[in-house]
Design a protein around this motif. Structure first.
Motif, PDB file in Angstrom:
ATOM      1  N   PHE A  40      -0.494   6.358  -2.736  1.00 11.81           N
ATOM      2  CA  PHE A  40      -1.176   6.200  -1.453  1.00 11.81           C
ATOM      3  C   PHE A  40      -0.189   5.810  -0.353  1.00 11.81           C
ATOM      4  CE2 PHE A  40      -4.576   5.348  -4.554  1.00 11.81           C
ATOM      5  CZ  PHE A  40      -5.439   6.378  -4.191  1.00 11.81           C
ATOM      6  N   ALA A  41       0.727   4.914  -0.681  1.00 13.12           N
ATOM      7  CA  ALA A  41       1.720   4.499   0.305  1.00 13.12           C
ATOM      8  C   ALA A  41       2.639   5.658   0.673  1.00 13.12           C
ATOM      9  CB  ALA A  41       2.538   3.327  -0.247  1.00 13.12           C
ATOM     10  N   HIS A  43       1.961   8.844   0.579  1.00 12.67           N
ATOM     11  CA  HIS A  43       1.192   9.787   1.385  1.00 12.67           C
ATOM     12  C   HIS A  43       1.057   9.291   2.823  1.00 12.67           C
ATOM     13  CE1 HIS A  43      -1.758  12.790   2.436  1.00 12.67           C
ATOM     14  NE2 HIS A  43      -2.554  11.823   2.850  1.00 12.67           N
ATOM     15  N   TYR A  44       0.785   8.005   2.984  1.00 13.06           N
ATOM     16  CA  TYR A  44       0.627   7.425   4.317  1.00 13.06           C
ATOM     17  C   TYR A  44       1.920   7.550   5.123  1.00 13.06           C
ATOM     18  CZ  TYR A  44       0.064   3.892   7.924  1.00 13.06           C
ATOM     19  OH  TYR A  44       0.027   3.226   9.120  1.00 13.06           O
ATOM     20  N   PHE A  45       3.047   7.197   4.513  1.00 11.91           N
ATOM     21  CA  PHE A  45       4.321   7.250   5.224  1.00 11.91           C
ATOM     22  C   PHE A  45       4.774   8.680   5.476  1.00 11.91           C
ATOM     23  CE2 PHE A  45       4.761   2.883   3.433  1.00 11.91           C
ATOM     24  CZ  PHE A  45       4.728   2.240   4.660  1.00 11.91           C
ATOM     25  N   GLN A  47       2.853  11.153   6.222  1.00 15.40           N
ATOM     26  CA  GLN A  47       2.097  11.628   7.381  1.00 15.40           C
ATOM     27  C   GLN A  47       2.784  11.207   8.669  1.00 15.40           C
ATOM     28  OE1 GLN A  47      -0.607  13.594   7.461  1.00 15.40           O
ATOM     29  NE2 GLN A  47      -0.503  13.782   5.249  1.00 15.40           N
ATOM     30  N   GLY A  48       3.268   9.999   8.725  1.00 15.80           N
ATOM     31  CA  GLY A  48       3.968   9.510   9.918  1.00 15.80           C
ATOM     32  C   GLY A  48       5.273  10.242  10.154  1.00 15.80           C
TER      33      GLY A  48
END
Length: 127
Positions: A40-41, A43-45, A47-48
């Motif tokens: 999850f982490a 994937h989140y990073f 995206q940024g």
């Protein structure tokens, strides 16, 4: 007498084994939680980073077209009449799947109006 020593040690060993298992489980819980949270982490990073890369490529495209138009004016004495002229004579390669480039020619001695608009979502545009 040996039977008494062995029977006396067995009840003592059982709590030690239980304590070792409890410690192992307690140590394993944070590791398991970390491994579950890691995708999850990432994937989140990612995206940024993708959004930042898209904005940078948009800026780079606009600068490249502007730089080529200025170079044309400096070498040939006029601004290029079309974007295709820049591609043929100055090697500007445009990605029409990612960007729409609005190139408005104003005259041979006036800087053209150059606007680069993102099309695909990965560059921050519309699809």
């Amino acid at each position: 007498m040996d039977d008494k020593k062995q029977s006396g040690k067995q009840p003592f060993l059982l709590p030690l084994l239980v304590l070792k298992w409890k410690k192992t489980i307690l140590l394993a819980i944070p590791v398991v939680l970390f491994l579950l949270a890691l995708p999850f982490a990432l994937h989140y990073f990612s995206q940024g980073v993708g959004a930042q890369t898209g904005a940078e490529s948009l800026e780079m495209m606009e600068k490249a077209v502007t730089r080529a138009a200025i170079e044309c004016y400096a070498l040939e004495g006029f601004y290029p009449p079309t974007l295709e002229y820049l591609g043929e004579n100055y090697g500007i390669a445009t990605d029409h799947k990612q960007f729409f480039i609005d190139y408005t020619y104003l005259g041979s001695n006036l800087m053209p109006i150059i606007a680069v608009i993102p099309i695909s979502e990965e560059v921050g545009g519309f699809e």
